[in-house]
Design a protein around this motif. Structure first.
Motif, PDB file in Angstrom:
ATOM      1  N   ALA A 120      41.565 134.952  38.617  1.00 53.22           N
ATOM      2  CA  ALA A 120      42.961 135.337  38.870  1.00 53.22           C
ATOM      3  C   ALA A 120      43.051 136.755  39.427  1.00 53.22           C
ATOM      4  CB  ALA A 120      43.782 135.219  37.591  1.00 53.22           C
ATOM      5  N   VAL A 123      50.010 127.081  54.702  1.00 52.26           N
ATOM      6  CA  VAL A 123      49.905 126.206  53.527  1.00 52.26           C
ATOM      7  C   VAL A 123      49.620 127.106  52.319  1.00 52.26           C
ATOM      8  CG1 VAL A 123      48.703 124.252  52.490  1.00 52.26           C
ATOM      9  CG2 VAL A 123      48.965 124.373  54.964  1.00 52.26           C
ATOM     10  N   PRO A 124      50.454 127.051  51.275  1.00 52.92           N
ATOM     11  CA  PRO A 124      50.328 128.020  50.182  1.00 52.92           C
ATOM     12  C   PRO A 124      49.179 127.777  49.214  1.00 52.92           C
ATOM     13  CG  PRO A 124      52.155 126.543  49.753  1.00 52.92           C
ATOM     14  CD  PRO A 124      51.641 126.193  51.115  1.00 52.92           C
ATOM     15  N   VAL A 125      48.456 126.693  49.376  1.00 51.89           N
ATOM     16  CA  VAL A 125      47.331 126.430  48.466  1.00 51.89           C
ATOM     17  C   VAL A 125      46.075 126.175  49.297  1.00 51.89           C
ATOM     18  CG1 VAL A 125      48.786 125.455  46.651  1.00 51.89           C
ATOM     19  CG2 VAL A 125      47.882 123.977  48.429  1.00 51.89           C
ATOM     20  N   ARG A 177      52.689 120.276  55.634  1.00 49.36           N
ATOM     21  CA  ARG A 177      53.569 121.440  55.703  1.00 49.36           C
ATOM     22  C   ARG A 177      53.465 122.188  57.016  1.00 49.36           C
ATOM     23  NH1 ARG A 177      53.953 123.679  49.818  1.00 49.36           N
ATOM     24  NH2 ARG A 177      52.689 122.146  48.763  1.00 49.36           N
ATOM     25  N   GLU A 186      53.946 130.603  43.617  1.00 48.25           N
ATOM     26  CA  GLU A 186      52.922 129.560  43.633  1.00 48.25           C
ATOM     27  C   GLU A 186      53.087 128.644  44.836  1.00 48.25           C
ATOM     28  OE1 GLU A 186      53.027 126.713  40.428  1.00 48.25           O
ATOM     29  OE2 GLU A 186      50.857 126.436  40.508  1.00 48.25           O
ATOM     30  N   ARG A 187      54.355 128.378  45.190  1.00 43.51           N
ATOM     31  CA  ARG A 187      54.601 127.452  46.298  1.00 43.51           C
ATOM     32  C   ARG A 187      54.723 128.151  47.647  1.00 43.51           C
ATOM     33  NH1 ARG A 187      56.050 121.916  45.187  1.00 43.51           N
ATOM     34  NH2 ARG A 187      55.580 121.565  43.018  1.00 43.51           N
ATOM     35  N   GLY A 188      54.496 129.467  47.648  1.00 43.93           N
ATOM     36  CA  GLY A 188      54.421 130.182  48.916  1.00 43.93           C
ATOM     37  C   GLY A 188      55.751 130.583  49.529  1.00 43.93           C
ATOM     38  N   VAL A 225      48.126 131.419  40.686  1.00 43.40           N
ATOM     39  CA  VAL A 225      48.378 132.622  41.496  1.00 43.40           C
ATOM     40  C   VAL A 225      47.385 133.705  41.064  1.00 43.40           C
ATOM     41  CG1 VAL A 225      50.848 132.163  41.755  1.00 43.40           C
ATOM     42  CG2 VAL A 225      50.059 133.511  39.809  1.00 43.40           C
ATOM     43  N   ASN A 240      50.618 134.900  45.896  1.00 41.57           N
ATOM     44  CA  ASN A 240      50.159 133.577  46.291  1.00 41.57           C
ATOM     45  C   ASN A 240      48.731 133.694  46.815  1.00 41.57           C
ATOM     46  OD1 ASN A 240      49.825 131.615  48.808  1.00 41.57           O
ATOM     47  ND2 ASN A 240      51.138 130.624  47.301  1.00 41.57           N
TER      48      ASN A 240
END
Lengths: 368, 209
Positions: free
Chosen positions: A174, A268-270, A303, B60-62, B81, B183
């Motif tokens: 983290a 893309v956030p992930v 996305r 988290e979802r940007g 995150v 993020n």
């Protein structure tokens, strides 16, 4: 214009590009069933992205599961060979919960696995294919790699209990340096060694910067040399711009070892790609060979697809009651022969968009 | 342009002041109006206020690249995150409280009223204590007074509310403060900008214990 290619969705296009890429390097497609015996997953729950498995009872009373993961199936189906590397790619749906949603989802996934005597070339090939996969999805992308042997050596050296070590790794994952420092202090870890771990956790970015930091730390030399060789390999392939080294990639050390990595594309956030070496999983499954692989999560990519502004069909062909079916059919076929798409209706459907509207009446066809 | 989600309320205002001192001001944010989004193009930042418990969702979802959330929210929802910095503000503690004359009966399941199911569950699991979690959304202090629960797990700031209702802290679970979160993908693509914010905020936390 090729109507067959135009009809592909962006996910299908990406899939085709990736499949072509993997085939170029001699990877063979691996196909599997939708479900497996539950036992395969029960023994390796921590390896799965989410531990929830969708199960059902087969007609003979055996507990089955809709596959939440592909790697375990491939390992089980691969003979334990140490003479040559088995290279396969797959394109399958997996079933699991994802993120914070407490519901099962069907997730399209593609990826590849190398099983056998894994050497430095093989690792580099997989990393480069991961990088090329990301580039086929977006020009703006990043592949982030970490070396678990370094993390293992530096955390083991602290002499803290296993429970604390797990917490330390979670903090590193983290990028939480403040709690990492506090944990080391609480556990009474050697100050100098704790400082080394903090430096490692804070390191991240372009390979050259990170390698400079690593060379100044007491890391296992073989692991550092391996990272250097990977950086050279990326430079030689013209892909160094997208390579990052970052020790916050901390896959579960019960299963993974050596190189682990993940990939991001802009928008893309992930992470959309994740992989690593999993020799420890192989041992757990009674295999002596090594293995490395990665998965690309295609569901996240929707996305970055621009909204489809194209009409539902080029031509809306409306016909009156007294027009014969043969005539409607003839008109529609003539339009498709010109390479246009056509929707035939008695009345215009609500909310749909068309390039042009034509109406066939009893006497003759004319533009509306 | 970095999107920054701030928690609405007193803590958010304090935190915004820290961002401003760190070199990322956006004066329009202090005007009294109903706008929700505030931009400083020159500094490359866009702030917006959201409900404190929603900050982690935005990040988290940007929808936000960076945000500030309480450690309680991060532990309860475990968003994927990075937690870059302890801002050492908005400090309080997560604690177990009970009526002043409470004596725990170890033969029975302990009834725990809380907003923080996961934190309470993990705390009691670490003690090996069997509990019955009663999820409430507010006025947690009321639960033991009416016999709905034996104890509560909640955030304690000054302890005034507890005292006024005849309750007292029986165990402290962990200290809470505001954290800078980002993020994971945004961090990859805006590493320098986010690091600059982190450094600017860090210098302001160094003098705090």
């Amino acid at each position: 214009m090729n109507p067959a290619i135009d009809a592909l969705t962006s996910e299908e296009r990406t899939l085709l590009k990736l499949r072509a890429l993997y085939r170029q390097y001699g990877y063979a497609q691996f196909r599997m069933r939708k479900f497996e015996e539950y036992d395969l997953y029960a023994g390796n729950k921590d390896f799965l992205v989410s531990e929830n498995v969708l199960t059902f009872t087969d007609l003979n009373g055996k507990l089955m599961a809709l596959k939440p993961d592909v790697t375990l199936s491939i390992v089980r189906a691969s003979p334990d060979r140490t003479d040559s590397v088995r290279k396969v790619f797959y394109n399958e749906n997996v079933y699991r919960t994802s993120g914070s949603t407490r519901a099962f989802r069907e997730i399209p996934q593609t990826g590849l696995e190398c099983i056998g005597p894994i050497d430095d070339y093989c690792i580099l090939e997989v990393l480069l294919l991961a990088a090329e996969s990301l580039r086929r999805i977006s020009d703006r992308c990043v592949l982030e790699i970490s070396q678990l042997d370094i993390l293992a050596a530096l955390t083991e050296g602290l002499g803290v209990p296993e429970e604390t070590r797990r917490k330390l790794l979670k903090c590193i994952g983290a990028k939480n340096l403040h709690e990492l420092r506090a944990l080391c202090r609480e556990a009474g870890a050697d100050e100098e060694k704790a400082e080394t771990l903090l430096k490692l956790a804070a390191a991240g970015g372009r390979p050259e910067e990170v390698l400079d930091i690593l060379r100044a730390l007491p890391c296992p030399p073989a692991a550092v040399r391996q990272l250097e060789a990977i950086a050279r390999g990326f430079r030689a392939s013209g892909l160094e711009e997208m390579l990052r080294m970052d020790f916050s990639v901390v896959n579960d050390m019960q299963y993974y070892n050596g190189i682990v990595f993940r990939g991001f594309v802009y928008g893309v956030p992930v992470s959309v790609l994740s992989g690593g070496q999993y020799d420890r999983l192989m041992r757990k499954m009674g295999r002596s060979a090594g293995a490395i692989g990665f998965a690309v999560y295609l569901d996240e990519l929707e996305r970055i697809v621009p909204e489809d502004a194209s009409p539902d069909a080029d031509v809306l062909l409306l016909y009156d009651e007294d027009v014969s079916p043969e005539r409607v059919c003839r008109e529609a076929r003539a339009l498709t022969a010109e390479g246009r798409t056509v929707m035939v209706q008695r009345q215009a459907p609500e909310g749909a968009r068309f390039g042009e509207v034509r109406r066939l009446t009893g006497e003759e066809a004319r533009d509306a | 342009m970095l999107n920054i989600a701030l928690p609405k309320g007193r803590l958010g205002e304090k935190v915004y002041a820290m961002f401003a001192r760190a070199g990322f001001p956006c004066p329009s944010i202090l005007e009294e109006n109903r706008k929700l989004v505030f931009e400083n193009r020159e500094k490359g930042v866009r702030y917006f206020w959201v409900k404190p418990s929603d900050v982690a969702v935005y990040v988290e979802r940007g929808a936000a690249d960076v945000g500030v959330a309480g450690k309680d929210i991060l532990l309860e929802h475990a968003p994927d995150v990075y937690e870059l910095l302890d801002l050492k503000t908005g400090r309080c503690r997560m604690a177990v409280a009970a009526p002043r004359d409470f004596r725990e009966d170890m033969r029975r399941k302990l009834r725990v009223a809380t907003k923080f199911d996961r934190i309470a569950g993990e705390y009691y699991a670490s003690l090996g204590r069997d509990i019955d979690i009663i999820h409430l959304n507010g006025s947690i202090e009321l639960a033991p007074l009416l016999g709905l629960s034996d104890v509560i797990v909640d955030i304690v700031e000054t302890g005034t509310t507890l005292r006024e209702n005849g309750l007292a802290v029986v165990a402290e679970i962990l200290p809470i403060s505001a954290r800078l979160i980002t993020n994971k993908a945004s961090f990859e693509f805006c590493r320098e900008e986010i690091e600059a914010i982190r450094r600017g905020l860090e210098t302001q936390t160094e003098d705090k214990a």
